[in-house]
Design a protein around this motif. Structure first.
Motif, PDB file in Angstrom:
ATOM      1  N   THR A 131     -31.934  28.087  24.354  1.00  0.00           N
ATOM      2  CA  THR A 131     -30.926  26.821  23.579  1.00  0.00           C
ATOM      3  C   THR A 131     -30.947  25.808  24.288  1.00  0.00           C
ATOM      4  O   THR A 131     -31.040  25.891  25.709  1.00  0.00           O
ATOM      5  CB  THR A 131     -29.721  27.303  23.082  1.00  0.00           C
ATOM      6  OG1 THR A 131     -29.103  27.705  23.936  1.00  0.00           O
ATOM      7  CG2 THR A 131     -29.890  28.345  21.874  1.00  0.00           C
ATOM      8  N   SER A 132     -30.264  24.645  23.992  1.00  0.00           N
ATOM      9  CA  SER A 132     -30.243  23.438  24.857  1.00  0.00           C
ATOM     10  C   SER A 132     -28.783  23.047  24.728  1.00  0.00           C
ATOM     11  O   SER A 132     -27.977  23.341  23.798  1.00  0.00           O
ATOM     12  CB  SER A 132     -30.950  22.181  24.407  1.00  0.00           C
ATOM     13  OG  SER A 132     -32.405  22.189  24.577  1.00  0.00           O
ATOM     14  N   LYS A 138     -25.652  19.851  25.827  1.00  0.00           N
ATOM     15  CA  LYS A 138     -25.567  18.516  26.285  1.00  0.00           C
ATOM     16  C   LYS A 138     -24.187  18.686  27.040  1.00  0.00           C
ATOM     17  O   LYS A 138     -23.129  19.036  26.657  1.00  0.00           O
ATOM     18  CB  LYS A 138     -25.472  17.650  25.184  1.00  0.00           C
ATOM     19  CG  LYS A 138     -25.205  16.322  25.695  1.00  0.00           C
ATOM     20  CD  LYS A 138     -25.201  15.237  24.367  1.00  0.00           C
ATOM     21  CE  LYS A 138     -26.459  14.968  23.797  1.00  0.00           C
ATOM     22  NZ  LYS A 138     -26.729  14.050  22.690  1.00  0.00           N
ATOM     23  N   ASP A 186     -38.067  17.381  33.040  1.00  0.00           N
ATOM     24  CA  ASP A 186     -38.137  17.636  31.550  1.00  0.00           C
ATOM     25  C   ASP A 186     -37.121  18.871  31.035  1.00  0.00           C
ATOM     26  O   ASP A 186     -36.841  19.072  30.105  1.00  0.00           O
ATOM     27  CB  ASP A 186     -39.472  18.230  31.174  1.00  0.00           C
ATOM     28  CG  ASP A 186     -40.777  17.265  31.230  1.00  0.00           C
ATOM     29  OD1 ASP A 186     -41.588  17.617  31.847  1.00  0.00           O
ATOM     30  OD2 ASP A 186     -40.157  15.936  31.137  1.00  0.00           O
ATOM     31  N   LYS A 187     -36.500  19.421  32.262  1.00  0.00           N
ATOM     32  CA  LYS A 187     -35.607  20.624  32.004  1.00  0.00           C
ATOM     33  C   LYS A 187     -34.111  19.777  31.998  1.00  0.00           C
ATOM     34  O   LYS A 187     -33.181  20.393  31.117  1.00  0.00           O
ATOM     35  CB  LYS A 187     -35.420  21.475  33.306  1.00  0.00           C
ATOM     36  CG  LYS A 187     -34.198  22.318  33.591  1.00  0.00           C
ATOM     37  CD  LYS A 187     -34.058  23.255  32.377  1.00  0.00           C
ATOM     38  CE  LYS A 187     -34.955  24.594  32.812  1.00  0.00           C
ATOM     39  NZ  LYS A 187     -34.674  25.594  31.536  1.00  0.00           N
ATOM     40  N   LEU A 223     -32.659  16.641  31.125  1.00  0.00           N
ATOM     41  CA  LEU A 223     -32.676  15.160  30.642  1.00  0.00           C
ATOM     42  C   LEU A 223     -31.259  14.464  30.603  1.00  0.00           C
ATOM     43  O   LEU A 223     -30.461  14.947  30.413  1.00  0.00           O
ATOM     44  CB  LEU A 223     -33.015  15.419  29.103  1.00  0.00           C
ATOM     45  CG  LEU A 223     -34.258  16.254  28.833  1.00  0.00           C
ATOM     46  CD1 LEU A 223     -34.517  16.111  27.301  1.00  0.00           C
ATOM     47  CD2 LEU A 223     -35.422  15.374  29.395  1.00  0.00           C
ATOM     48  N   THR A 259     -28.460  16.885  29.535  1.00  0.00           N
ATOM     49  CA  THR A 259     -28.922  17.794  28.578  1.00  0.00           C
ATOM     50  C   THR A 259     -29.802  19.072  29.155  1.00  0.00           C
ATOM     51  O   THR A 259     -30.952  18.593  30.093  1.00  0.00           O
ATOM     52  CB  THR A 259     -29.753  17.388  27.178  1.00  0.00           C
ATOM     53  OG1 THR A 259     -28.816  16.478  26.575  1.00  0.00           O
ATOM     54  CG2 THR A 259     -30.076  18.568  26.278  1.00  0.00           C
ATOM     55  N   THR A 295     -32.241  21.630  28.802  1.00  0.00           N
ATOM     56  CA  THR A 295     -33.263  22.152  27.777  1.00  0.00           C
ATOM     57  C   THR A 295     -33.701  23.487  27.974  1.00  0.00           C
ATOM     58  O   THR A 295     -33.931  24.058  29.208  1.00  0.00           O
ATOM     59  CB  THR A 295     -34.277  20.946  27.546  1.00  0.00           C
ATOM     60  OG1 THR A 295     -35.156  21.019  28.829  1.00  0.00           O
ATOM     61  CG2 THR A 295     -33.813  19.813  27.333  1.00  0.00           C
ATOM     62  N   SER A 296     -33.919  24.117  26.901  1.00  0.00           N
ATOM     63  CA  SER A 296     -34.421  25.421  27.118  1.00  0.00           C
ATOM     64  C   SER A 296     -33.874  26.422  28.163  1.00  0.00           C
ATOM     65  O   SER A 296     -34.351  26.755  28.892  1.00  0.00           O
ATOM     66  CB  SER A 296     -35.911  25.506  27.192  1.00  0.00           C
ATOM     67  OG  SER A 296     -36.805  26.693  27.023  1.00  0.00           O
ATOM     68  N   ASP A 333     -30.296  28.760  35.181  1.00  0.00           N
ATOM     69  CA  ASP A 333     -29.636  27.413  34.919  1.00  0.00           C
ATOM     70  C   ASP A 333     -28.110  27.514  34.855  1.00  0.00           C
ATOM     71  O   ASP A 333     -27.518  26.381  34.965  1.00  0.00           O
ATOM     72  CB  ASP A 333     -30.272  26.838  33.610  1.00  0.00           C
ATOM     73  CG  ASP A 333     -31.622  26.475  33.543  1.00  0.00           C
ATOM     74  OD1 ASP A 333     -32.075  26.623  32.703  1.00  0.00           O
ATOM     75  OD2 ASP A 333     -32.312  26.153  34.813  1.00  0.00           O
TER      76      ASP A 333
END
Lengths: 114, 116
Positions: free
Chosen positions: B17-18, B20, B65-66, B68, B80, B82-83, B88
């Motif tokens: 999931t992402s 923010k 891209d990871k 944002l 954000t 991402t994935s 992370d």
């Protein structure tokens, strides 16, 4: 790459004692700052010392800077349990094109025992 | 002095999931915001610099891209993830671009991200 290196990594003292933390850095700087971080929280700016200054005081804090040795120290006098936190030095250095770079050391974890 | 509001303070999310993270400047216009990542018992590592109205500048080794970054207004910068994956999981902190009148910088309160 890491600019500042603090020592000790961890320090445990009794309330009322003084705590001294040291920071060494590698390149020329514009100023050096000390920050405090309570566990799981953001950083709070404590004090700044410019490259042409040698010593600065703020309340129970005393900071020294030795540019010839590229080192700084933070002294907290009459420590209190509430001073328990991690302390980071950070250098500000000119990085070109009108920009300055802020680089942190690894920090010293201070525990003040009541 | 400058006040930066960061939220959420902590978040737990599932892998894939992402998430923010927001940093808002409450009493000043932030044309620049810096994003850091902090591993347990370690120092802050600069990830990227966000600039209002333009693309963010990423530090070497940080996946664009990871992570944002968007800085669409003078009061809001977002990061954000991402994935998200367990690796992370970390503490993410933002700070203002310009120094305060005392010369120091203002940091957000940080976001603890745990990916399960």
């Amino acid at each position: 790459s890491q600019q500042g290196e603090e020592d000790p990594q961890a320090l445990s003292i009794q309330e009322g004692e003084n705590a001294t933390m040291n920071c060494s850095y590698k390149t020329s700087i514009n100023n050096l700052q000390w920050y405090r971080q309570n566990s799981g929280r953001g950083l709070v700016h404590l004090i700044l010392i410019r490259s042409n200054e040698r010593e600065k005081h703020s309340g129970r804090l005393r900071v020294t800077l030795d540019t010839s040795k590229k080192s700084s120290s933070l002294l907290i006098t009459a420590s209190r349990a509430a001073d328990t936190a991690s302390y980071f030095c950070a250098t500000v250095a000119y990085s070109g094109a009108g920009s300055y770079q802020l680089t942190f050391g690894k920090g010293t974890k201070l525990s003040v025992i009541p | 002095g400058a006040v930066v509001s960061q939220h959420p303070s902590w978040v737990i999310c599932k892998s894939g999931t992402s998430v923010k993270i927001e940093c808002r400047s409450l009493d000043f216009q932030a044309t620049t915001m810096f994003w850091y990542r902090q591993f347990p018992k370690q120092s802050l590592m600069l990830m990227a610099t966000s600039n209002e109205g333009s693309k963010a500048t990423y530090e070497q080794g940080v996946e664009k891209d990871k992570f944002l970054i968007n800085h669409a207004s003078l009061t809001l910068s977002t990061l954000t993830v991402t994935s998200a994956h367990p690796e992370d999981s970390s503490f993410y902190i933002c700070r203002t671009g310009g120094p305060s009148s005392l010369g120091g910088y203002t940091f957000g309160s940080g976001t603890r991200l745990t990916v399960v």
